[in-house]
Design an enzyme around this catalytic site. Structure first.
Site, PDB file in Angstrom:
ATOM      1  N   HIS A 124      -0.940   2.871   4.611  1.00 14.74           N
ATOM      2  CA  HIS A 124      -1.370   3.912   3.680  1.00 14.74           C
ATOM      3  C   HIS A 124      -2.872   3.900   3.426  1.00 14.74           C
ATOM      4  O   HIS A 124      -3.345   4.454   2.441  1.00 14.74           O
ATOM      5  CB  HIS A 124      -0.585   3.782   2.357  1.00 14.74           C
ATOM      6  CG  HIS A 124       0.898   3.934   2.537  1.00 14.74           C
ATOM      7  ND1 HIS A 124       1.824   3.318   1.738  1.00 14.74           N
ATOM      8  CD2 HIS A 124       1.612   4.634   3.459  1.00 14.74           C
ATOM      9  CE1 HIS A 124       3.048   3.635   2.161  1.00 14.74           C
ATOM     10  NE2 HIS A 124       2.935   4.420   3.204  1.00 14.74           N
ATOM     11  N   CYS A 128     -25.091  14.835   0.218  1.00 12.82           N
ATOM     12  CA  CYS A 128     -25.052  16.149   0.874  1.00 12.82           C
ATOM     13  C   CYS A 128     -24.275  17.173   0.054  1.00 12.82           C
ATOM     14  O   CYS A 128     -24.219  18.350   0.413  1.00 12.82           O
ATOM     15  CB  CYS A 128     -24.462  16.031   2.276  1.00 12.82           C
ATOM     16  SG  CYS A 128     -22.667  16.045   2.319  1.00 12.82           S
ATOM     17  N   THR A 133       8.775  -5.512  -1.309  1.00  8.61           N
ATOM     18  CA  THR A 133       9.082  -4.093  -1.118  1.00  8.61           C
ATOM     19  C   THR A 133      10.593  -3.899  -1.159  1.00  8.61           C
ATOM     20  O   THR A 133      11.342  -4.731  -0.656  1.00  8.61           O
ATOM     21  CB  THR A 133       8.532  -3.548   0.222  1.00  8.61           C
ATOM     22  OG1 THR A 133       9.069  -2.240   0.452  1.00  8.61           O
ATOM     23  CG2 THR A 133       8.872  -4.440   1.399  1.00  8.61           C
ATOM     24  N   SER A 134      11.004  -2.800  -1.784  1.00  7.29           N
ATOM     25  CA  SER A 134      12.440  -2.518  -1.827  1.00  7.29           C
ATOM     26  C   SER A 134      12.830  -1.657  -0.622  1.00  7.29           C
ATOM     27  O   SER A 134      13.951  -1.225  -0.494  1.00  7.29           O
ATOM     28  CB  SER A 134      12.794  -1.799  -3.119  1.00  7.29           C
ATOM     29  OG  SER A 134      11.988  -0.642  -3.240  1.00  7.29           O
ATOM     30  N   GLN A 165       2.083  -1.737   2.988  1.00 11.38           N
ATOM     31  CA  GLN A 165       2.125  -0.430   2.333  1.00 11.38           C
ATOM     32  C   GLN A 165       1.051  -0.376   1.252  1.00 11.38           C
ATOM     33  O   GLN A 165       0.837   0.656   0.636  1.00 11.38           O
ATOM     34  CB  GLN A 165       3.511  -0.219   1.708  1.00 11.38           C
ATOM     35  CG  GLN A 165       4.624  -0.177   2.750  1.00 11.38           C
ATOM     36  CD  GLN A 165       6.014  -0.171   2.128  1.00 11.38           C
ATOM     37  OE1 GLN A 165       6.339  -0.967   1.259  1.00 11.38           O
ATOM     38  NE2 GLN A 165       6.842   0.736   2.576  1.00 11.38           N
ATOM     39  N   ASN A 201      11.987 -10.620  -2.387  1.00 12.93           N
ATOM     40  CA  ASN A 201      11.833  -9.472  -3.285  1.00 12.93           C
ATOM     41  C   ASN A 201      12.681  -9.678  -4.534  1.00 12.93           C
ATOM     42  O   ASN A 201      13.784 -10.198  -4.462  1.00 12.93           O
ATOM     43  CB  ASN A 201      12.246  -8.170  -2.568  1.00 12.93           C
ATOM     44  CG  ASN A 201      11.674  -6.945  -3.238  1.00 12.93           C
ATOM     45  OD1 ASN A 201      10.490  -6.904  -3.566  1.00 12.93           O
ATOM     46  ND2 ASN A 201      12.498  -5.957  -3.476  1.00 12.93           N
ATOM     47  N   ASP A 260      -4.793  -1.894  -1.440  1.00 12.70           N
ATOM     48  CA  ASP A 260      -5.815  -2.656  -2.165  1.00 12.70           C
ATOM     49  C   ASP A 260      -6.788  -3.408  -1.266  1.00 12.70           C
ATOM     50  O   ASP A 260      -7.822  -3.887  -1.726  1.00 12.70           O
ATOM     51  CB  ASP A 260      -5.152  -3.618  -3.163  1.00 12.70           C
ATOM     52  CG  ASP A 260      -4.057  -4.458  -2.508  1.00 12.70           C
ATOM     53  OD1 ASP A 260      -4.310  -5.047  -1.443  1.00 12.70           O
ATOM     54  OD2 ASP A 260      -2.939  -4.517  -3.066  1.00 12.70           O
TER      55      ASP A 260
HETATM   56 ZN   LIG Z   1     -21.961  13.901   2.769  1.00 13.92          ZN
END
Ligand SMILES: [Zn+2]
Length: 244
Positions: free
Chosen positions: A124, A155, A193-194, A106, A216, A109
């Site tokens: 994610h 751009c 993770t919970s 999840q 955990n 990083d």
């Molecule tokens: Zn661009």
């Protein structure tokens, strides 16, 4: 402190397993100096503005208030000096030994990839990948970090991180792959993770294998089915496991 019997059992399970899957959350990266953005610091910063982290990190907020989004994102989501910890390193060894079938995370990083793992399902997304919303050119996170206000491509388009914001769907192929690995695993390690974030949390219900291990600090809904349960920091457990 981890008792030696549990650690010995953990080692035995790893030795006997051929298809380990690791399912991780924020607690995997805390030892790398990355706080959970839902922890007091990140929450406080958002609440000062009368918001919650979940509101700021949402799709609608990104489009309506991009300047504030990037300000918060730079301060609370980017940690350019973070390095993989004992947990990431151990999992890399497992993948090299061909025992680890996949990491489902999840976290955004990118530390599992930084540790060398290839079979990573980043539910994610990943702060290392950034792209121009107009021309699709890719950019390193430094461009967002050093931008003043909204980061812009040559751009003129807005550069956004390839992370899943609240209100955005998860990538379908990542979900399918993650669920398939969990369903085919013989051992599932749930760590840091919970299991409160859906739909990711319900993925572990697909697990049909022999050994469920939970690491955990807080209780999780998976605890009652766990063969081994460690109420400890994730990196701490892996550090002891590898004898680091
Ligand atoms: Zn661009």
């Amino acid at each position: 402190m981890t008792d030696s019997t549990s650690l010995a059992r953990f080692r035995e399970i790893i030795r006997a397993s051929k298809r380990i899957v690791f399912f991780g959350g924020a607690g995997v990266s805390t030892a790398s100096g990355i706080p959970d953005f839902r922890s007091p610091d990140g929450r406080y910063a958002a609440e000062e503005a009368g918001l919650s982290p979940e509101m700021i990190l949402s799709k609608s907020f990104f489009y309506l208030q991009p300047e504030m989004f990037f300000d918060y994102y730079r301060k609370h989501m980017l940690f350019p000096d973070a390095k993989p910890n004992a947990a990431h390193r151990f999992l890399y060894e497992l993948e090299k030994q061909d025992k680890l079938r996949g990491i489902v995370t999840q976290n955004i990083d990118g530390l599992h990839r930084a540790a060398g793992n290839i079979r990573v399902y980043e539910l994610h997304g990943n702060v290392q990948d950034n792209y121009c919303m107009e021309c699709n050119a890719s950019y390193p996170p430094e461009v967002i970090l050093s931008a003043d206000g909204i980061p812009r491509c040559e751009c003129g388009g807005v550069i956004r991180p390839n992370v899943v914001l609240y209100g955005e769907p998860l990538e379908k192929y990542v979900c399918i792959g993650a669920r398939r690995e969990i369903a085919n695993a013989d051992t599932l390690i749930v760590a840091g993770t919970s299991l409160s974030v859906e739909p990711a949390a319900s993925f572990i219900e697909d697990f049909r294998g022999k050994h469920l291990i939970v690491i955990n600090r807080e209780p999780t809904p998976a605890d009652e089915n766990a063969e081994l349960l460690f109420r400890e920091d994730v990196a701490e457990v892996f550090s002891r496991l590898s004898g680091e």
